[in-house]
Design a protein around this motif. Structure first.
Motif, PDB file in Angstrom:
ATOM      1  N   SER A   1      17.069   7.875 -16.530  1.00 25.91           N
ATOM      2  CA  SER A   1      16.927   9.055 -15.660  1.00 25.91           C
ATOM      3  C   SER A   1      15.657   8.963 -14.826  1.00 25.91           C
ATOM      4  N   ARG A   2      14.579   8.525 -15.463  1.00 24.54           N
ATOM      5  CA  ARG A   2      13.310   8.432 -14.735  1.00 24.54           C
ATOM      6  C   ARG A   2      13.372   7.369 -13.649  1.00 24.54           C
ATOM      7  N   VAL A   3      13.895   6.205 -13.962  1.00 30.35           N
ATOM      8  CA  VAL A   3      13.978   5.131 -12.976  1.00 30.35           C
ATOM      9  C   VAL A   3      14.938   5.518 -11.843  1.00 30.35           C
ATOM     10  N   THR A   4      16.023   6.187 -12.200  1.00 31.10           N
ATOM     11  CA  THR A   4      16.967   6.641 -11.171  1.00 31.10           C
ATOM     12  C   THR A   4      16.298   7.606 -10.212  1.00 31.10           C
ATOM     13  N   ALA A   5      15.467   8.480 -10.760  1.00 33.18           N
ATOM     14  CA  ALA A   5      14.731   9.420  -9.887  1.00 33.18           C
ATOM     15  C   ALA A   5      13.759   8.679  -8.987  1.00 33.18           C
ATOM     16  N   ASP A   6      13.167   7.574  -9.532  1.00 34.82           N
ATOM     17  CA  ASP A   6      12.224   6.797  -8.723  1.00 34.82           C
ATOM     18  C   ASP A   6      12.906   6.116  -7.543  1.00 34.82           C
ATOM     19  N   ILE A   7      14.135   5.640  -7.763  1.00 34.43           N
ATOM     20  CA  ILE A   7      14.787   4.862  -6.705  1.00 34.43           C
ATOM     21  C   ILE A   7      15.797   5.692  -5.918  1.00 34.43           C
ATOM     22  N   LYS A   8      15.810   7.029  -6.193  1.00 31.04           N
ATOM     23  CA  LYS A   8      16.710   7.890  -5.427  1.00 31.04           C
ATOM     24  C   LYS A   8      16.286   7.910  -3.963  1.00 31.04           C
ATOM     25  N   ASN A   9      17.215   7.856  -3.074  1.00 33.42           N
ATOM     26  CA  ASN A   9      16.945   7.790  -1.631  1.00 33.42           C
ATOM     27  C   ASN A   9      15.987   6.664  -1.296  1.00 33.42           C
ATOM     28  N   PRO A  10      16.302   5.432  -1.711  1.00 34.77           N
ATOM     29  CA  PRO A  10      15.370   4.328  -1.495  1.00 34.77           C
ATOM     30  C   PRO A  10      15.374   3.894  -0.034  1.00 34.77           C
ATOM     31  N   ALA A  11      14.328   3.110   0.319  1.00 41.24           N
ATOM     32  CA  ALA A  11      14.320   2.470   1.626  1.00 41.24           C
ATOM     33  C   ALA A  11      15.488   1.502   1.697  1.00 41.24           C
ATOM     34  N   PRO A  12      16.121   1.364   2.826  1.00 38.11           N
ATOM     35  CA  PRO A  12      17.298   0.498   2.925  1.00 38.11           C
ATOM     36  C   PRO A  12      16.961  -0.933   2.568  1.00 38.11           C
ATOM     37  N   ARG A  13      17.886  -1.571   1.866  1.00 42.56           N
ATOM     38  CA  ARG A  13      17.702  -2.970   1.486  1.00 42.56           C
ATOM     39  C   ARG A  13      17.779  -3.825   2.747  1.00 42.56           C
ATOM     40  N   VAL A  14      16.835  -4.727   2.861  1.00 40.64           N
ATOM     41  CA  VAL A  14      16.762  -5.547   4.068  1.00 40.64           C
ATOM     42  C   VAL A  14      16.613  -7.002   3.681  1.00 40.64           C
ATOM     43  N   ALA A  15      16.891  -7.839   4.622  1.00 34.82           N
ATOM     44  CA  ALA A  15      16.651  -9.264   4.435  1.00 34.82           C
ATOM     45  C   ALA A  15      15.191  -9.566   4.702  1.00 34.82           C
ATOM     46  N   GLU A  16      14.739 -10.725   4.215  1.00 36.88           N
ATOM     47  CA  GLU A  16      13.319 -11.076   4.308  1.00 36.88           C
ATOM     48  C   GLU A  16      12.878 -11.304   5.743  1.00 36.88           C
ATOM     49  N   ASN A  17      13.798 -11.608   6.638  1.00 35.97           N
ATOM     50  CA  ASN A  17      13.432 -11.941   8.023  1.00 35.97           C
ATOM     51  C   ASN A  17      13.677 -10.798   9.004  1.00 35.97           C
ATOM     52  N   VAL A  18      13.918  -9.569   8.520  1.00 38.29           N
ATOM     53  CA  VAL A  18      14.102  -8.426   9.419  1.00 38.29           C
ATOM     54  C   VAL A  18      12.750  -8.073  10.042  1.00 38.29           C
ATOM     55  N   PRO A  19      12.681  -7.827  11.353  1.00 34.95           N
ATOM     56  CA  PRO A  19      11.403  -7.497  12.005  1.00 34.95           C
ATOM     57  C   PRO A  19      10.760  -6.247  11.404  1.00 34.95           C
ATOM     58  N   VAL A  20       9.448  -6.200  11.507  1.00 34.25           N
ATOM     59  CA  VAL A  20       8.674  -5.104  10.934  1.00 34.25           C
ATOM     60  C   VAL A  20       7.969  -4.353  12.063  1.00 34.25           C
ATOM     61  N   ALA A  21       8.029  -3.020  12.020  1.00 35.55           N
ATOM     62  CA  ALA A  21       7.212  -2.176  12.897  1.00 35.55           C
ATOM     63  C   ALA A  21       6.012  -1.732  12.072  1.00 35.55           C
ATOM     64  N   ALA A  22       4.899  -2.423  12.232  1.00 30.15           N
ATOM     65  CA  ALA A  22       3.730  -2.219  11.371  1.00 30.15           C
ATOM     66  C   ALA A  22       2.617  -1.514  12.136  1.00 30.15           C
ATOM     67  N   VAL A  23       1.981  -0.564  11.473  1.00 31.24           N
ATOM     68  CA  VAL A  23       0.789   0.086  11.999  1.00 31.24           C
ATOM     69  C   VAL A  23      -0.384  -0.309  11.103  1.00 31.24           C
TER      70      VAL A  23
END
Length: 815
Positions: free
Chosen positions: A150-172
């Motif tokens: 239950s705790r881990v499920t709450a942690d990963i609820k609404n996670p950031a979308p899974r991406v590939a390692e080479n997807v571009p990054v918008a970094a600040v």
């Protein structure tokens, strides 16, 4: 769950090998020649039950070993979450194991004491092991596995979308450019260390990424750029700034930047249905900081934003020193910031230290004459104690004859943070103050006038005193007057109040004292006393902070409540050591006054020092235009009314009240970075334009509005001494001021994990200390938490359990 090497999952088929071995290489029963066939058959049935049960567990363990090997090679990853057991889960697991072990050994000992046949004992032992294993597993499932899931499920609820390692990054990239980042270690500032880590990380960003570079000390708009080489150049160009916005505010603004850019990218996919549009970038914000508390503000809005924008990754790069060493000069304070010529000033400052600093330090005083270099005028030795502030004072400090004098206090030693080893101050030289004392008879104003004269004769202040009657005030030209003191005026007219209103509005100061007609005439008929009606007219109330109602005499004396007020006037009295004495002075009679809506009640009356019930106002202030009005509701000339006429206390009251009301004497010439600077203009000469000269030797022209009484400057963002001169050489206007760091910039206390959790949210950020750690955290944030280490650890545990089962648990039962 995702895998870095998913093709290797076919290796799970190897887990069928132990099944085949157990099926085709099963142990065959041994044939024994023994006459007691009944006993053999009974023993055979017991052994078959144990062998079937034991071989099943051994089969599961061996299948698990091969499956875990294949999973480890595939390098699985899960969404970022806290997969470790918490304290409660560990305690529950340990308790279940302890109960199972205790029950096992307890029952085995009990059965042995009952002299049970060995064959029966072995059978019971096998059943007991299986039963306890099942019960322990069920308890662990209910008490540990279910809460854990239950705790881990709450942690990963609404996670950031899974991406590939080479997807571009918008970094600040956000850099903390506050003063603490100039701390040097190994001859490198913390900012330079942050810049090195940032430039190294830029080279690891996927192709097609874009970067925005921001700093806490730079409020200019931030924009994304796909030119990574230009971004590195911007990172190299960052500098330490004395003024920095709280990092919370900057992070909030950058989250808004990411959200706006994400919406823009979504809007570009107009041909795709809204529910199927995807962001083409991974959104990340990198904060390079030394994690000092002074750079942050304690508020919860950032935490709420991060909880809402789960798709934004937050990475903190800690470049701070874990055990900083520093000695600092802070809180420079002058006895007066504006003084008449040929008078001395006292300069105080606070010295503090953290870490293993040399406790023996010296503070040097420097004064600057004209445009020449600073000249050392004195040295004071101080002995520092860790965690405690030490005060250092220079008195008397004789100033050169000039419009203003710049000075410095310097620590003679060296430490990693040099920015707080020096403080600046400015003392403005002003002409003597013109004070007009208004009273109906000389005897009424005698105490006040005599105190002004004594202050001037002693060289403490410089006053030019003139006396006038209330009816003479209407025709008096007040252009050359700084302060008007109205003492016990019994019948003030509306014309007089209008005259005073104009005077205050143009920058003058007025003190109104309500008491007896005089100390000598306190018991005269009512016609000789103050008429409150004359203080209640429309013209009077346009000037006064409050409306007098009636005078009140008390059998039990009252006192002034000075415990909570932070008013500037009271702080001045406190610096001179007179505030306590003033608070203990008895007041036996005073006027009851109703405060006006725009009045500030500086102090009220109380019955005694421990009394929590406050009474009517005692001291009030009202600002009108460029000037101010003070009203004291008790007498300043009658000992029967109060104890204010004690010689030492009375002189301080007269001096500080008059200095506070005079605009040029009460002006501030020492500021902290970020403060708005307000410099008084001459009432006698018109200044239309001035030249501002800054500490970095730059200068610029500043236009002055025609009706202005003060020059306002909002861009004094560098520490040091400034000068302001009239651009018109025919106008004699020369003013200086100094700007210093706030004391908080010398506080190198670091944020704890609990502080970060409170501001950002638990498990909503990661902290790295080097480029490798940053790269690892960023990869985890994009792909999820890699489970390789956990799977290998589990593999080792299962393999050890298999060996234990195959050797000890299934060893041949011997008698």
């Amino acid at each position: 769950m995702s895998f870095l090497n998913p093709a290797l999952l076919v290796g799970l088929a190897l887990a069928l090998i132990p099944v085949a071995l157990h099926l085709f290489l099963r142990s065959k029963p041994k044939r024994l020649i023994f006459p007691a066939l009944r006993l053999i058959q009974q023993r055979r049935r017991q052994n078959v039950r144990r062998i079937k049960l034991r071989h099943f567990w051994l089969l599961l363990l061996r299948v698990g070993i091969i499956a875990l090997i294949v999973l480890a090679i595939c390098r699985p990853s899960l969404p970022a979450a806290n997969y470790s057991l918490n304290v409660r889960e560990w305690l529950t697991l340990i308790a279940i194991a302890a109960l199972a072990i205790g029950a096992y050994f307890g029952l085995m000992q009990w059965w042995k004491r009952q002299s049970v046949a060995r064959s029966v004992l072995l059978t019971r032992r096998s059943v007991l092991r299986g039963a306890l294993g099942v019960v322990a597993a069920l308890l662990a499932l209910a008490g540990v596995a279910w809460p854990y899931a239950s705790r881990v499920t709450a942690d990963i609820k609404n996670p950031a979308p899974r991406v590939a390692e080479n997807v571009p990054v918008a970094a600040v990239f956000l850099f903390d450019t506050s003063i603490s980042m100039s701390y040097k270690q190994a001859n490198k500032t913390r900012l330079r260390s942050a810049q090195d880590v940032a430039k190294a990380h830029v080279t690891h960003l996927p192709s097609g990424s874009k970067i925005a570079v921001a700093a806490s000390g730079d409020g200019t708009p931030v924009a994304f750029s796909t030119d990574l080489f230009a971004a590195q150049s911007r990172i190299d160009a960052l500098e330490i700034k004395a003024v920095s916005a709280p990092l919370n505010d900057r992070l909030n603004a950058l989250l808004q930047l990411q959200e706006d850019d994400r919406q823009r990218v979504s809007n570009e996919q107009s041909s795709v249905p809204a529910d199927q549009r995807q962001d083409r970038f991974v959104r990340e914000i990198y904060l390079f900081t030394d994690l000092t508390k002074s750079a942050w503000r304690d508020e919860g809005r950032l935490k709420d934003e991060l909880a809402r924008l789960r798709w934004a990754g937050i990475y903190l790069i800690d470049v701070g020193e874990q055990a900083p060493v520093n000695a600092a000069l802070t809180e420079v304070k002058l006895s007066r910031e504006a003084i008449p010529a040929h008078t001395a000033v006292r300069v105080d400052a606070v010295v503090s230290a953290v870490g293993s600093i040399n406790p023996e330090q010296s503070v040097e005083l420097y004064l600057k004459a004209g445009d020449g270099p600073p000249i050392r005028k004195g040295t004071e030795s101080v002995k520092l104690e860790l965690g405690r502030e030490t005060r250092v004072s220079f008195y008397p400090v004789e100033l050169p004859e000039q419009s203003f004098t710049h000075g410095e206090l310097r620590l003679s030693g060296a430490d990693p943070l040099s920015a707080d080893d020096i403080v600046h101050f400015t003392v403005q030289t002003i002409p003597s103050l013109k004070v007009l004392v208004v009273a109906e008879l000389p005897v009424i104003s005698n105490y006040w006038t005599l105190a002004l004269k004594n202050l001037t004769d002693a060289g403490v202040s410089a006053f030019q005193t003139e006396n006038a009657k209330p009816d003479e005030l209407v025709d008096r030209n007040l252009d050359d007057v700084d302060v008007v003191c109205l003492i016990n005026a019994s019948q003030p007219t509306d014309a007089m109040w209008k005259k005073l209103h104009t005077f205050v509005d143009r920058g003058g100061g007025v003190a109104v004292f309500l008491g007896a007609s005089s100390s000598a005439l306190a018991e005269l008929p009512n016609k000789e006393r103050i008429n409150p009606v004359r203080y209640q007219s429309e013209a009077a109330l346009a000037v006064l902070p409050g409306k007098p109602v009636a005078s009140s005499k008390h059998l039990l004396p009252h006192m002034l409540d000075l415990r909570k007020s932070q008013h500037t006037l009271l702080k001045r009295l406190d610096d001179l050591g007179a505030l306590t004495e003033l608070g203990l002075a008895e007041v036996r009679r005073y006027w009851k006054v109703e405060p006006g809506q725009d009045a500030v009640v500086i102090s009220r009356y109380i019955g005694n020092a421990e009394d929590d019930i406050v009474g009517p106002p005692a001291l009030l202030e009202r600002r009108i235009g460029q000037g101010r009005v003070l009203m004291l509701t008790t007498s300043v000339d009658a000992k029967s009314w109060n104890d204010f006429l004690a010689p030492e206390l009375y002189v301080v009251i007269v001096d500080q009240f008059t200095q506070y009301l005079a605009s040029q004497a009460s002006a501030i010439f020492n500021y902290q970075v970020g403060d708005e600077v307000s410099l008084p203009l001459s009432r006698k000469q018109k200044v239309s334009k001035v030249i501002l000269r800054m500490p970095d030797f730059k200068q610029r022209a500043v236009d002055v509005p025609a009706d202005a009484r003060f020059i306002s400057l909002r861009d004094a963002t560098s520490t040091g001494s400034y000068s302001v001169d009239s651009a018109d050489q025919t106008v004699d206007y020369h003013v200086g001021f100094s700007v210093n760091l706030p004391a908080s910039e010398s506080d190198l206390t670091r944020l704890e994990n609990s502080d970060l959790d409170k501001m950002l949210g638990e498990k909503r950020y990661s902290v790295a200390h080097d480029p490798e750690g940053l790269e690892r955290d960023a990869l985890t944030g994009r792909l999820g938490q890699e489970m390789y280490g956990m799977v290998v650890a589990f593999l080792v545990a299962v393999f050890a359990l298999e060996q234990f089962t195959a050797t000890w648990f299934y060893r041949t039962d011997e008698s």
